[in-house]
Scaffold this motif. Structure first.
Motif, PDB file in Angstrom:
ATOM      1  N   SER A 166       0.825  -1.216   0.000  1.00  9.19           N
ATOM      2  CA  SER A 166       0.000   0.000   0.000  1.00  9.19           C
ATOM      3  C   SER A 166       0.854   1.258   0.000  1.00  9.19           C
ATOM      4  CB  SER A 166      -0.942   0.005   1.208  1.00  9.19           C
ATOM      5  OG  SER A 166      -1.825  -1.088   1.158  1.00  9.19           O
ATOM      6  N   PHE A 167       1.912   1.251   0.791  1.00  9.89           N
ATOM      7  CA  PHE A 167       2.775   2.434   0.852  1.00  9.89           C
ATOM      8  C   PHE A 167       3.499   2.634  -0.476  1.00  9.89           C
ATOM      9  CE2 PHE A 167       6.637   4.786   1.929  1.00  9.89           C
ATOM     10  CZ  PHE A 167       6.104   5.832   2.676  1.00  9.89           C
ATOM     11  N   GLU A 168       4.002   1.539  -1.049  1.00  9.56           N
ATOM     12  CA  GLU A 168       4.717   1.646  -2.322  1.00  9.56           C
ATOM     13  C   GLU A 168       3.781   2.081  -3.440  1.00  9.56           C
ATOM     14  OE1 GLU A 168       7.777  -0.951  -5.167  1.00  9.56           O
ATOM     15  OE2 GLU A 168       6.807  -1.892  -3.439  1.00  9.56           O
ATOM     16  N   GLN A 169       2.527   1.636  -3.371  1.00  9.14           N
ATOM     17  CA  GLN A 169       1.537   2.010  -4.394  1.00  9.14           C
ATOM     18  C   GLN A 169       1.369   3.522  -4.478  1.00  9.14           C
ATOM     19  OE1 GLN A 169       0.119   0.879  -7.149  1.00  9.14           O
ATOM     20  NE2 GLN A 169      -1.542  -0.422  -6.384  1.00  9.14           N
ATOM     21  N   ARG A 170       1.416   4.200  -3.342  1.00  9.11           N
ATOM     22  CA  ARG A 170       1.192   5.647  -3.304  1.00  9.11           C
ATOM     23  C   ARG A 170       2.342   6.435  -3.929  1.00  9.11           C
ATOM     24  NH1 ARG A 170      -0.738   4.539   2.082  1.00  9.11           N
ATOM     25  NH2 ARG A 170       1.156   5.448   3.008  1.00  9.11           N
ATOM     26  N   TYR A 171       3.484   5.796  -4.115  1.00  9.10           N
ATOM     27  CA  TYR A 171       4.644   6.496  -4.670  1.00  9.10           C
ATOM     28  C   TYR A 171       5.080   5.908  -6.013  1.00  9.10           C
ATOM     29  CZ  TYR A 171       4.936   8.733  -0.137  1.00  9.10           C
ATOM     30  OH  TYR A 171       4.648   9.462   0.996  1.00  9.10           O
ATOM     31  N   THR A 172       4.198   5.159  -6.645  1.00 11.14           N
ATOM     32  CA  THR A 172       4.484   4.544  -7.942  1.00 11.14           C
ATOM     33  C   THR A 172       3.554   5.162  -8.977  1.00 11.14           C
ATOM     34  OG1 THR A 172       5.084   2.469  -6.840  1.00 11.14           O
ATOM     35  CG2 THR A 172       4.604   2.356  -9.190  1.00 11.14           C
ATOM     36  N   SER A 173       4.108   5.836  -9.968  1.00 13.18           N
ATOM     37  CA  SER A 173       3.242   6.555 -10.918  1.00 13.18           C
ATOM     38  C   SER A 173       3.922   6.731 -12.270  1.00 13.18           C
ATOM     39  CB  SER A 173       2.870   7.941 -10.362  1.00 13.18           C
ATOM     40  OG  SER A 173       4.034   8.724 -10.188  1.00 13.18           O
ATOM     41  N   ARG A 200       3.892  18.833 -26.311  1.00 22.05           N
ATOM     42  CA  ARG A 200       5.160  18.157 -26.578  1.00 22.05           C
ATOM     43  C   ARG A 200       5.810  17.783 -25.250  1.00 22.05           C
ATOM     44  NH1 ARG A 200       8.890  21.485 -28.574  1.00 22.05           N
ATOM     45  NH2 ARG A 200       7.741  23.344 -27.895  1.00 22.05           N
ATOM     46  N   LEU A 201       6.437  16.613 -25.209  1.00 20.53           N
ATOM     47  CA  LEU A 201       7.022  16.107 -23.970  1.00 20.53           C
ATOM     48  C   LEU A 201       8.526  15.931 -24.101  1.00 20.53           C
ATOM     49  CD1 LEU A 201       4.419  13.326 -23.017  1.00 20.53           C
ATOM     50  CD2 LEU A 201       4.418  15.744 -22.357  1.00 20.53           C
ATOM     51  N   ASP A 202       9.240  16.290 -23.022  1.00 18.91           N
ATOM     52  CA  ASP A 202      10.687  16.040 -22.953  1.00 18.91           C
ATOM     53  C   ASP A 202      10.970  14.575 -22.652  1.00 18.91           C
ATOM     54  OD1 ASP A 202      11.710  18.618 -23.461  1.00 18.91           O
ATOM     55  OD2 ASP A 202      11.363  19.223 -21.387  1.00 18.91           O
ATOM     56  N   TRP A 203      10.227  14.017 -21.704  1.00 20.38           N
ATOM     57  CA  TRP A 203      10.469  12.636 -21.308  1.00 20.38           C
ATOM     58  C   TRP A 203       9.224  12.008 -20.697  1.00 20.38           C
ATOM     59  CZ3 TRP A 203       9.501  12.421 -16.154  1.00 20.38           C
ATOM     60  CH2 TRP A 203       9.861  13.489 -15.339  1.00 20.38           C
ATOM     61  N   ILE A 204       9.235  10.666 -20.672  1.00 19.71           N
ATOM     62  CA  ILE A 204       8.181   9.867 -20.042  1.00 19.71           C
ATOM     63  C   ILE A 204       8.870   8.846 -19.145  1.00 19.71           C
ATOM     64  CG2 ILE A 204       6.287   8.237 -20.419  1.00 19.71           C
ATOM     65  CD1 ILE A 204       5.884   9.564 -23.164  1.00 19.71           C
ATOM     66  N   ALA A 205       8.380   8.709 -17.902  1.00 24.17           N
ATOM     67  CA  ALA A 205       9.012   7.809 -16.933  1.00 24.17           C
ATOM     68  C   ALA A 205       7.994   6.825 -16.378  1.00 24.17           C
ATOM     69  CB  ALA A 205       9.640   8.611 -15.794  1.00 24.17           C
ATOM     70  N   PHE A 206       8.358   5.552 -16.370  1.00 27.02           N
ATOM     71  CA  PHE A 206       7.605   4.513 -15.668  1.00 27.02           C
ATOM     72  C   PHE A 206       8.262   4.374 -14.295  1.00 27.02           C
ATOM     73  CE2 PHE A 206       6.391   2.187 -19.869  1.00 27.02           C
ATOM     74  CZ  PHE A 206       5.499   3.214 -20.151  1.00 27.02           C
ATOM     75  N   LYS A 207       7.665   4.972 -13.288  1.00 23.99           N
ATOM     76  CA  LYS A 207       8.312   5.171 -12.001  1.00 23.99           C
ATOM     77  C   LYS A 207       7.847   4.165 -10.947  1.00 23.99           C
ATOM     78  CE  LYS A 207       8.681   8.717  -8.370  1.00 23.99           C
ATOM     79  NZ  LYS A 207       7.965   7.887  -7.369  1.00 23.99           N
ATOM     80  N   ASN A 208       8.820   3.535 -10.283  1.00 21.92           N
ATOM     81  CA  ASN A 208       8.570   2.817  -9.040  1.00 21.92           C
ATOM     82  C   ASN A 208       8.755   3.796  -7.880  1.00 21.92           C
ATOM     83  OD1 ASN A 208       9.544   0.648 -11.055  1.00 21.92           O
ATOM     84  ND2 ASN A 208       8.654  -0.566  -9.396  1.00 21.92           N
ATOM     85  N   GLN A 209       8.752   3.289  -6.649  1.00 22.30           N
ATOM     86  CA  GLN A 209       8.922   4.194  -5.514  1.00 22.30           C
ATOM     87  C   GLN A 209      10.291   4.868  -5.540  1.00 22.30           C
ATOM     88  OE1 GLN A 209       8.198   2.412  -1.698  1.00 22.30           O
ATOM     89  NE2 GLN A 209       8.734   4.252  -0.547  1.00 22.30           N
ATOM     90  N   PHE A 210      11.346   4.093  -5.833  1.00 18.87           N
ATOM     91  CA  PHE A 210      12.702   4.649  -5.793  1.00 18.87           C
ATOM     92  C   PHE A 210      13.413   4.618  -7.145  1.00 18.87           C
ATOM     93  CE2 PHE A 210      12.045   3.031  -1.405  1.00 18.87           C
ATOM     94  CZ  PHE A 210      12.116   4.255  -0.747  1.00 18.87           C
TER      95      PHE A 210
END
Length: 300
Positions: A216-223, A249-259
């Motif tokens: 649950s905590f990791e879910q809140r910081y994954t986006s 227009r976009l500079d970058w796209i990130a698939f982010k985990n918590q860290f």
């Protein structure tokens, strides 16, 4: 309402009921009707199956014909091979089918199993480039590339055409860094692409792994995070499914985990981005299912 009216309604009801009973079909007639209806349904189902099979066969034959005539017919067949690049901090595995990075392992960080942390592997991720040609399109995820120019830090994935031309995916892992320079080059393909073509379509998807113990905590910081040109970064919802069409227009796209993050950085911007983030169930081993569809500059 008087008594005569009530009697009239009662008589009408009796007549209707009696007529229904009198005209009700016998058990034999009902069984015959059901058998007839079942026969009609069986015939219809067989006909539908026949038509579906015929359509599938026609589609398979058409695909086979198109494949055999394709400029990249030879590249559509092959066996999977892996190539590894690494430096002091990261190990990257490339697969020749699709000519892409299929796994990333971080040497300075350990997962919950105590081993070097794998950010993603081939079953978690995909990267597909769609090139539009005059007479056919190329989907790189279906093609087998040939690894060339292989060193500890470089590899060229070459998609060879039947006419001697080719498309190269050049990768260079920078020393002591997590950054990989990636360039697409076409050689001898002038007659394949339309003269006005100057973009390539990209489909990138990845399931973000659960890397920490607390779901649950990791879910809140994954986006899924992205940065419009000249603006601050933005992101999709961490807690619910969200899709967004980004006109900027976009500079970058990130698939982010918590860290940790997997990031695509555009040399000349991403355009027409369609982004999606879908939370995964606890216990699945994953946090989010990310998808990004966009275009970027490409000069054949």
């Amino acid at each position: 309402m008087d008594k005569n009216t009530l009697v009239g309604f009662a008589l009408i009801g009796a007549v209707v009921i009696g007529f229904s009973i009198y005209n009700r079909p016998s058990q034999e007639e009902m069984a015959h009707a059901k058998h007839y209806q079942d026969s009609i349904q069986a015939i219809a189902q067989k006909e539908a199956e026949r038509q579906a099979q015929a359509a599938m066969t026609q589609s398979q034959n058409a695909t086979l014909h198109l494949d055999s005539a394709s400029m990249f017919y030879g590249a559509s067949q092959g066996t999977e091979q892996l190539t590894t690049l690494e430096n002091n901090v990261v190990k990257l595995t490339f697969i020749n089918k699709g000519g892409r990075v299929c796994a990333a392992t971080l040497k300075d960080y350990n997962g919950q199993d105590g081993k070097p942390l794998t950010l993603f592997d081939s079953k978690d991720s995909g990267l597909n480039f769609a090139f539009e040609g005059k007479n056919e399109n190329i989907l790189t995820e279906d093609m087998y590339f040939q690894p060339t120019n292989v060193t500890d830090s470089t590899v060229t994935m070459r998609l060879a055409a039947n006419n001697g031309g080719y498309i190269d995916f050049d990768y260079k892992l920078l020393p002591d860094a997590y950054m990989v320079n990636f360039t697409i080059r076409a050689n001898g393909m002038q007659n394949f692409f339309p003269p006005a073509l100057n973009t390539v379509n990209i489909n990138w998807h990845q399931r973000a792994r659960q890397l920490e113990k607390g779901f649950s905590f990791e879910q809140r910081y994954t986006s899924l995070t992205y940065k419009p040109v000249g603006k601050s970064s933005d992101y999709l919802s961490e807690m619910k499914e969200e899709k967004e069409e980004v006109g900027e227009r976009l500079d970058w796209i990130a698939f982010k985990n918590q860290f940790f993050s997997s990031v695509l950085v555009a040399d000349q911007d991403f355009n027409n981005a369609s982004l999606s983030s879908i939370p995964q169930q606890e216990g699945s081993g994953y946090m989010k299912n990310y998808t990004a569809n966009m275009t970027t500059f490409f000069d054949p």
